[in-house]
Motif scaffolding. Structure first.
Motif, PDB file in Angstrom:
ATOM      1  N   ASP A 163       0.846  -1.188   0.000  1.00 22.17           N
ATOM      2  CA  ASP A 163       0.000   0.000   0.000  1.00 22.17           C
ATOM      3  C   ASP A 163       0.889   1.248   0.000  1.00 22.17           C
ATOM      4  O   ASP A 163       2.103   1.160  -0.142  1.00 22.17           O
ATOM      5  CB  ASP A 163      -0.943  -0.012   1.213  1.00 22.17           C
ATOM      6  N   GLU A 164       0.272   2.416   0.152  1.00 19.34           N
ATOM      7  CA  GLU A 164       1.021   3.664   0.064  1.00 19.34           C
ATOM      8  C   GLU A 164       2.058   3.787   1.178  1.00 19.34           C
ATOM      9  O   GLU A 164       3.177   4.256   0.949  1.00 19.34           O
ATOM     10  CB  GLU A 164       0.061   4.872   0.118  1.00 19.34           C
ATOM     11  N   ILE A 165       1.696   3.388   2.368  1.00 18.35           N
ATOM     12  CA  ILE A 165       2.633   3.497   3.497  1.00 18.35           C
ATOM     13  C   ILE A 165       3.820   2.567   3.291  1.00 18.35           C
ATOM     14  O   ILE A 165       4.971   2.954   3.517  1.00 18.35           O
ATOM     15  CB  ILE A 165       1.901   3.213   4.824  1.00 18.35           C
ATOM     16  N   GLY A 166       3.550   1.348   2.856  1.00 13.38           N
ATOM     17  CA  GLY A 166       4.640   0.421   2.568  1.00 13.38           C
ATOM     18  C   GLY A 166       5.542   0.948   1.470  1.00 13.38           C
ATOM     19  O   GLY A 166       6.767   0.836   1.541  1.00 13.38           O
ATOM     20  N   GLU A 167       4.943   1.530   0.437  1.00 16.94           N
ATOM     21  CA  GLU A 167       5.728   2.114  -0.658  1.00 16.94           C
ATOM     22  C   GLU A 167       6.595   3.265  -0.159  1.00 16.94           C
ATOM     23  O   GLU A 167       7.754   3.389  -0.551  1.00 16.94           O
ATOM     24  CB  GLU A 167       4.802   2.620  -1.781  1.00 16.94           C
ATOM     25  N   LEU A 168       6.033   4.115   0.713  1.00 13.49           N
ATOM     26  CA  LEU A 168       6.823   5.221   1.261  1.00 13.49           C
ATOM     27  C   LEU A 168       8.033   4.704   2.027  1.00 13.49           C
ATOM     28  O   LEU A 168       9.151   5.186   1.845  1.00 13.49           O
ATOM     29  CB  LEU A 168       5.958   6.075   2.189  1.00 13.49           C
ATOM     30  N   HIS A 169       7.818   3.722   2.878  1.00 12.74           N
ATOM     31  CA  HIS A 169       8.931   3.165   3.656  1.00 12.74           C
ATOM     32  C   HIS A 169       9.958   2.494   2.746  1.00 12.74           C
ATOM     33  O   HIS A 169      11.171   2.667   2.934  1.00 12.74           O
ATOM     34  CB  HIS A 169       8.406   2.165   4.696  1.00 12.74           C
ATOM     35  N   GLN A 170       9.491   1.735   1.771  1.00 13.03           N
ATOM     36  CA  GLN A 170      10.412   1.047   0.865  1.00 13.03           C
ATOM     37  C   GLN A 170      11.224   2.048   0.054  1.00 13.03           C
ATOM     38  O   GLN A 170      12.449   1.884  -0.124  1.00 13.03           O
ATOM     39  CB  GLN A 170       9.642   0.110  -0.063  1.00 13.03           C
ATOM     40  N   GLN A 171      10.575   3.087  -0.447  1.00  8.60           N
ATOM     41  CA  GLN A 171      11.284   4.093  -1.243  1.00  8.60           C
ATOM     42  C   GLN A 171      12.271   4.879  -0.384  1.00  8.60           C
ATOM     43  O   GLN A 171      13.370   5.210  -0.843  1.00  8.60           O
ATOM     44  CB  GLN A 171      10.289   5.050  -1.921  1.00  8.60           C
ATOM     45  N   PHE A 172      11.899   5.170   0.869  1.00  8.14           N
ATOM     46  CA  PHE A 172      12.840   5.851   1.747  1.00  8.14           C
ATOM     47  C   PHE A 172      14.055   4.966   2.011  1.00  8.14           C
ATOM     48  O   PHE A 172      15.192   5.451   1.969  1.00  8.14           O
ATOM     49  CB  PHE A 172      12.193   6.250   3.077  1.00  8.14           C
ATOM     50  N   ASP A 173      13.838   3.695   2.288  1.00 12.27           N
ATOM     51  CA  ASP A 173      14.957   2.779   2.521  1.00 12.27           C
ATOM     52  C   ASP A 173      15.857   2.693   1.296  1.00 12.27           C
ATOM     53  O   ASP A 173      17.081   2.705   1.407  1.00 12.27           O
ATOM     54  CB  ASP A 173      14.444   1.383   2.904  1.00 12.27           C
ATOM     55  N   HIS A 174      15.248   2.634   0.116  1.00 12.67           N
ATOM     56  CA  HIS A 174      16.014   2.573  -1.135  1.00 12.67           C
ATOM     57  C   HIS A 174      16.839   3.857  -1.321  1.00 12.67           C
ATOM     58  O   HIS A 174      18.020   3.806  -1.665  1.00 12.67           O
ATOM     59  CB  HIS A 174      15.055   2.350  -2.300  1.00 12.67           C
ATOM     60  N   MET A 175      16.202   4.992  -1.070  1.00  7.75           N
ATOM     61  CA  MET A 175      16.887   6.280  -1.204  1.00  7.75           C
ATOM     62  C   MET A 175      18.028   6.386  -0.189  1.00  7.75           C
ATOM     63  O   MET A 175      19.126   6.839  -0.524  1.00  7.75           O
ATOM     64  CB  MET A 175      15.907   7.427  -0.991  1.00  7.75           C
ATOM     65  N   ALA A 176      17.794   5.948   1.035  1.00  7.33           N
ATOM     66  CA  ALA A 176      18.834   6.011   2.073  1.00  7.33           C
ATOM     67  C   ALA A 176      20.026   5.131   1.700  1.00  7.33           C
ATOM     68  O   ALA A 176      21.180   5.517   1.906  1.00  7.33           O
ATOM     69  CB  ALA A 176      18.250   5.596   3.420  1.00  7.33           C
ATOM     70  N   GLN A 177      19.751   3.968   1.132  1.00  9.17           N
ATOM     71  CA  GLN A 177      20.851   3.096   0.709  1.00  9.17           C
ATOM     72  C   GLN A 177      21.652   3.743  -0.414  1.00  9.17           C
ATOM     73  O   GLN A 177      22.886   3.668  -0.434  1.00  9.17           O
ATOM     74  CB  GLN A 177      20.311   1.735   0.263  1.00  9.17           C
ATOM     75  N   LYS A 178      20.961   4.389  -1.362  1.00 11.60           N
ATOM     76  CA  LYS A 178      21.666   5.073  -2.448  1.00 11.60           C
ATOM     77  C   LYS A 178      22.525   6.222  -1.912  1.00 11.60           C
ATOM     78  O   LYS A 178      23.658   6.409  -2.339  1.00 11.60           O
ATOM     79  CB  LYS A 178      20.672   5.616  -3.476  1.00 11.60           C
ATOM     80  N   ILE A 179      21.975   6.976  -0.985  1.00 11.30           N
ATOM     81  CA  ILE A 179      22.728   8.094  -0.404  1.00 11.30           C
ATOM     82  C   ILE A 179      23.953   7.575   0.330  1.00 11.30           C
ATOM     83  O   ILE A 179      25.045   8.135   0.198  1.00 11.30           O
ATOM     84  CB  ILE A 179      21.825   8.925   0.538  1.00 11.30           C
ATOM     85  N   LYS A 180      23.776   6.502   1.084  1.00  7.58           N
ATOM     86  CA  LYS A 180      24.900   5.910   1.808  1.00  7.58           C
ATOM     87  C   LYS A 180      25.984   5.449   0.822  1.00  7.58           C
ATOM     88  O   LYS A 180      27.174   5.690   1.026  1.00  7.58           O
ATOM     89  CB  LYS A 180      24.416   4.738   2.651  1.00  7.58           C
TER      90      LYS A 180
END
Length: 154
Positions: free
Chosen positions: A75-92
């Motif tokens: 759902d939208e909340i799961g997508e938000l968390h997944q996209q944030f985790d993906h973005m954080a990994q890319k930034i790292k």
């Protein structure tokens, strides 16, 4: 004609009205409690996301982990968390790559300075040997050192 006392009609009517009011109050309270619980279940996930963002903002080297697994939610909340985790990994990853690039650039500058110093030191040493040989009257040594310096400079 049928005569019925007023109290026999009024008492059941008041009891029915009281029962209806109590039922409405129970339904309203239940509705409020259920809506509050539903809202808290949604905002709780959003609060976790905000917490993850703040923790990542404090220290980009570690990815914050929550007890709830959002990778299974679609759902939208799961997508938000997944996209944030993906973005954080890319930034790292980008931070690590940038750090490595900076280290390599500093190493290259240091190596370039070393390469500039070594020939300069060698030429000065050869020049000192040349002049020492000239002062001692050693023509062959001074000629050999001068030839070696010319060869190395070219």
């Amino acid at each position: 004609m049928c005569l019925v006392p007023y109290d026999t009609i009024r008492n059941p009517q008041q009891a029915t009205l009281l029962l209806c009011m109590a039922t409405l109050a129970v339904f309203a309270a239940t509705g409020l409690l259920l809506s509050r619980r539903i809202i808290q279940s949604i905002t709780g996930h959003l609060r976790r996301l905000i917490w993850k963002m703040k923790e990542f903002g404090k220290d980009e080297e570690t990815l914050p982990v929550t007890a709830y697994d959002y990778s299974l939610r679609h759902d939208e909340i799961g997508e938000l968390h997944q996209q944030f985790d993906h973005m954080a990994q890319k930034i790292k990853k980008l931070i690590e790559e940038n750090y490595v690039q900076e280290l390599l650039a500093k190493e290259a500058r240091l190596k370039a300075l070393e390469n500039q110093i070594n020939p300069h030191f060698l030429y000065n040493t050869l020049d000192a040997v040349y002049w020492r040989a000239m002062a001692s009257g050693e023509e062959t040594i001074s000629t050999m050192v001068e030839s070696l310096a010319v060869l190395l400079r070219s």
